[in-house]
Design a protein around this motif. Structure first.
Motif, PDB file in Angstrom:
ATOM      1  N   ASP A  56       2.316 -31.118 -33.040  1.00  0.00           N
ATOM      2  CA  ASP A  56       2.293 -29.734 -33.541  1.00  0.00           C
ATOM      3  C   ASP A  56       1.537 -28.801 -32.606  1.00  0.00           C
ATOM      4  O   ASP A  56       1.807 -27.596 -32.567  1.00  0.00           O
ATOM      5  CB  ASP A  56       1.652 -29.688 -34.940  1.00  0.00           C
ATOM      6  N   SER A  57       0.590 -29.343 -31.863  1.00  0.00           N
ATOM      7  CA  SER A  57      -0.228 -28.510 -30.972  1.00  0.00           C
ATOM      8  C   SER A  57       0.360 -28.388 -29.575  1.00  0.00           C
ATOM      9  O   SER A  57      -0.188 -27.669 -28.730  1.00  0.00           O
ATOM     10  CB  SER A  57      -1.643 -29.097 -30.865  1.00  0.00           C
ATOM     11  N   LEU A  58       1.473 -29.061 -29.316  1.00  0.00           N
ATOM     12  CA  LEU A  58       2.053 -29.029 -27.971  1.00  0.00           C
ATOM     13  C   LEU A  58       2.784 -27.714 -27.706  1.00  0.00           C
ATOM     14  O   LEU A  58       3.390 -27.129 -28.607  1.00  0.00           O
ATOM     15  CB  LEU A  58       3.027 -30.186 -27.776  1.00  0.00           C
ATOM     16  N   THR A  59       2.730 -27.274 -26.465  1.00  0.00           N
ATOM     17  CA  THR A  59       3.528 -26.143 -25.981  1.00  0.00           C
ATOM     18  C   THR A  59       4.217 -26.595 -24.697  1.00  0.00           C
ATOM     19  O   THR A  59       3.907 -27.667 -24.156  1.00  0.00           O
ATOM     20  CB  THR A  59       2.646 -24.915 -25.680  1.00  0.00           C
TER      21      THR A  59
ATOM     22  N   LEU B  77       8.620 -32.104 -15.094  1.00  0.00           N
ATOM     23  CA  LEU B  77       8.771 -31.445 -16.391  1.00  0.00           C
ATOM     24  C   LEU B  77       8.965 -29.933 -16.264  1.00  0.00           C
ATOM     25  O   LEU B  77       9.530 -29.295 -17.156  1.00  0.00           O
ATOM     26  CB  LEU B  77       7.554 -31.734 -17.270  1.00  0.00           C
ATOM     27  N   SER B  78       8.509 -29.360 -15.163  1.00  0.00           N
ATOM     28  CA  SER B  78       8.645 -27.911 -14.986  1.00  0.00           C
ATOM     29  C   SER B  78      10.105 -27.497 -14.766  1.00  0.00           C
ATOM     30  O   SER B  78      10.423 -26.303 -14.791  1.00  0.00           O
ATOM     31  CB  SER B  78       7.784 -27.430 -13.816  1.00  0.00           C
ATOM     32  N   GLN B  79      10.986 -28.472 -14.565  1.00  0.00           N
ATOM     33  CA  GLN B  79      12.412 -28.181 -14.372  1.00  0.00           C
ATOM     34  C   GLN B  79      13.167 -28.031 -15.695  1.00  0.00           C
ATOM     35  O   GLN B  79      14.370 -27.766 -15.688  1.00  0.00           O
ATOM     36  CB  GLN B  79      13.071 -29.296 -13.548  1.00  0.00           C
ATOM     37  N   MET B  80      12.470 -28.185 -16.798  1.00  0.00           N
ATOM     38  CA  MET B  80      13.151 -28.100 -18.103  1.00  0.00           C
ATOM     39  C   MET B  80      13.635 -26.677 -18.375  1.00  0.00           C
ATOM     40  O   MET B  80      13.037 -25.688 -17.952  1.00  0.00           O
ATOM     41  CB  MET B  80      12.221 -28.580 -19.219  1.00  0.00           C
ATOM     42  N   ASN B  81      14.754 -26.603 -19.125  1.00  0.00           N
ATOM     43  CA  ASN B  81      15.309 -25.310 -19.522  1.00  0.00           C
ATOM     44  C   ASN B  81      14.690 -24.819 -20.838  1.00  0.00           C
ATOM     45  O   ASN B  81      14.423 -23.629 -20.992  1.00  0.00           O
ATOM     46  CB  ASN B  81      16.825 -25.407 -19.724  1.00  0.00           C
ATOM     47  N   LYS B  82      14.500 -25.754 -21.755  1.00  0.00           N
ATOM     48  CA  LYS B  82      14.013 -25.397 -23.084  1.00  0.00           C
ATOM     49  C   LYS B  82      13.023 -26.437 -23.582  1.00  0.00           C
ATOM     50  O   LYS B  82      13.050 -27.600 -23.162  1.00  0.00           O
ATOM     51  CB  LYS B  82      15.168 -25.313 -24.085  1.00  0.00           C
ATOM     52  N   PHE B  83      12.179 -26.001 -24.494  1.00  0.00           N
ATOM     53  CA  PHE B  83      11.226 -26.885 -25.171  1.00  0.00           C
ATOM     54  C   PHE B  83      11.224 -26.507 -26.653  1.00  0.00           C
ATOM     55  O   PHE B  83      11.171 -25.323 -26.991  1.00  0.00           O
ATOM     56  CB  PHE B  83       9.822 -26.719 -24.591  1.00  0.00           C
ATOM     57  N   SER B  84      11.315 -27.501 -27.522  1.00  0.00           N
ATOM     58  CA  SER B  84      11.270 -27.205 -28.958  1.00  0.00           C
ATOM     59  C   SER B  84      10.565 -28.334 -29.702  1.00  0.00           C
ATOM     60  O   SER B  84      10.597 -29.501 -29.287  1.00  0.00           O
ATOM     61  CB  SER B  84      12.681 -27.000 -29.524  1.00  0.00           C
ATOM     62  N   LYS B  85       9.930 -27.952 -30.807  1.00  0.00           N
ATOM     63  CA  LYS B  85       9.215 -28.909 -31.653  1.00  0.00           C
ATOM     64  C   LYS B  85       9.951 -29.060 -32.981  1.00  0.00           C
ATOM     65  O   LYS B  85      10.574 -28.119 -33.470  1.00  0.00           O
ATOM     66  CB  LYS B  85       7.778 -28.440 -31.911  1.00  0.00           C
ATOM     67  N   HIS B  86       9.839 -30.259 -33.553  1.00  0.00           N
ATOM     68  CA  HIS B  86      10.477 -30.543 -34.836  1.00  0.00           C
ATOM     69  C   HIS B  86       9.463 -31.233 -35.743  1.00  0.00           C
ATOM     70  O   HIS B  86       8.394 -31.662 -35.303  1.00  0.00           O
ATOM     71  CB  HIS B  86      11.708 -31.431 -34.633  1.00  0.00           C
TER      72      HIS B  86
END
Length: 362
Positions: A294-297, A317-326
């Protein structure tokens, strides 16, 4: 004198008979033991075949019942999931006397359903549809029928091996600790995360399940072995473990995210009117008792987490397009599929090495 000779002859004759009896036992015992073991296996195989037929009938009945339920996408309520889990549990009990392959894959399904029920909350996780859940179940039931009709469980030998119920250091201080088991004839659950059974089961779930169901299946072993094989076959690279070292006096000294699934799709750009193949990599902290996602960005993930199983993989990891939490300790990171394919070429040999050894769990 004649009486003494007669008594001596009788003693000698009795002794000779005893020696012959002992020799006979020594010679025939292995033969008798082998015959008894072969009879035991033969009877067990016959019982398995009888149970297989019952399992085929029941599985076929359930498929006929469930296929129409996949025609629509109705939402499944928690009480329906509970009922489905009970049906599968009853079927798994029936499989206990049948082939070990069917029993194993039904146990996987049973545990997955129970883990899903434990955390199912439609307001947070998104609803599970009838098409999804019954599609998974039908796939498993079809595999059960295949195992019950095609796989013949005939061991190559009736040999046994000696085993101890307890540590050998203290076995001499107790009685009845030693037992024998068949070397090549095993019944019951196949508790191996590297088994083809888990790979088959996981392949049913990966592309067609909600993330909660996938995580529920991952929690069976908390092992990435099936995903290593799936990534290798699809020829892309993704870290199996992402880890961050922590210096916290109250919590674990590391935060570990494990690869639990992926989805390959096409992303359309309305600006450039072009399409790009992308891959969503799903990671989880499988613990239900210690949460940290929950605390990750995106920033904390990029700055703190590293690929720890293949350290020189080149994964950035900096090559990622999107980041999402569930919910339930799950995160998703999206990359261009071409990027992960290029990394496969670089890491193919190390991936094969990783697949051959046991990956440490959390």
């Amino acid at each position: 004198m004649e009486e003494i000779f007669r008594i001596g002859y009788k003693i000698f004759n009795d002794f000779q008979c005893s020696i012959i009896a002992i020799i006979t036992i020594v010679i025939t015992y292995p033969i008798l033991k082998k015959k008894l073991l072969e009879n035991h296996i033969s009877n067990a195989l016959n019982d398995i075949q009888i149970a297989n037929k019952k399992l085929i009938v029941k599985s076929t009945e359930l498929i006929d019942e469930y296929v129409p339920l996949t025609y629509t996408n109705k939402w499944v309520e928690i009480k329906e999931l509970v009922y489905i889990a009970k049906v599968i549990t009853d079927l798994q009990k029936l499989s206990l006397e049948a082939n070990k392959d069917s029993n194993t894959i039904l146990i996987f399904l049973k545990i997955t359903l129970r883990n899903t029920i434990k955390h199912y909350d439609s307001s947070k996780h998104g609803m599970i549809s009838t098409r999804e859940i019954f599609g998974i179940i039908i796939n498993v039931l079809e595999q059960v029928i295949y195992f019950s009709t095609q796989v013949v469980q005939i061991p190559k030998s009736s040999k046994t091996s000696k085993n101890n119920l307890i540590n050998k250091k203290i076995s001499k201080f107790v009685t009845h600790s030693e037992f024998e088991k068949y070397k090549y004839f095993k019944q019951g659950f196949i508790d191996d995360p590297k088994s083809a059974h888990l790979l088959l089961f996981y392949s049913y779930l990966n592309s067609s399940s909600t993330k909660l169901i996938t995580r529920s299946a991952f929690q069976i072993f908390e092992d990435t072995s099936p995903l290593q094989c799936m990534a290798y076959v699809r020829e892309f690279y993704a870290p199996m473990h992402l880890e961050k070292k922590e210096n916290h006096p109250l919590f674990s000294d590391r935060l570990l995210l494990q690869f639990m699934g992926f989805k390959i799709s096409t992303s359309l750009s309305t600006v450039t009117n072009t399409s790009t193949r992308v891959i969503e990599l799903n990671y989880t902290n499988p613990s239900d008792f210690f949460g940290f996602t929950d605390s990750l960005t995106m920033k904390t993930l990029i700055d703190g987490f590293k690929d720890i199983l293949i350290e020189d993989s080149g994964f950035d990891l900096s090559q990622m397009n999107k980041f999402s939490k569930h919910e339930k300790q799950i995160i998703s990171i999206e990359f261009n599929y071409e990027y992960c394919q290029k990394l496969f070429g670089k890491n193919k040999k190390n991936m094969k090495k990783l697949m051959k050894k046991t990956v440490p769990n959390n």
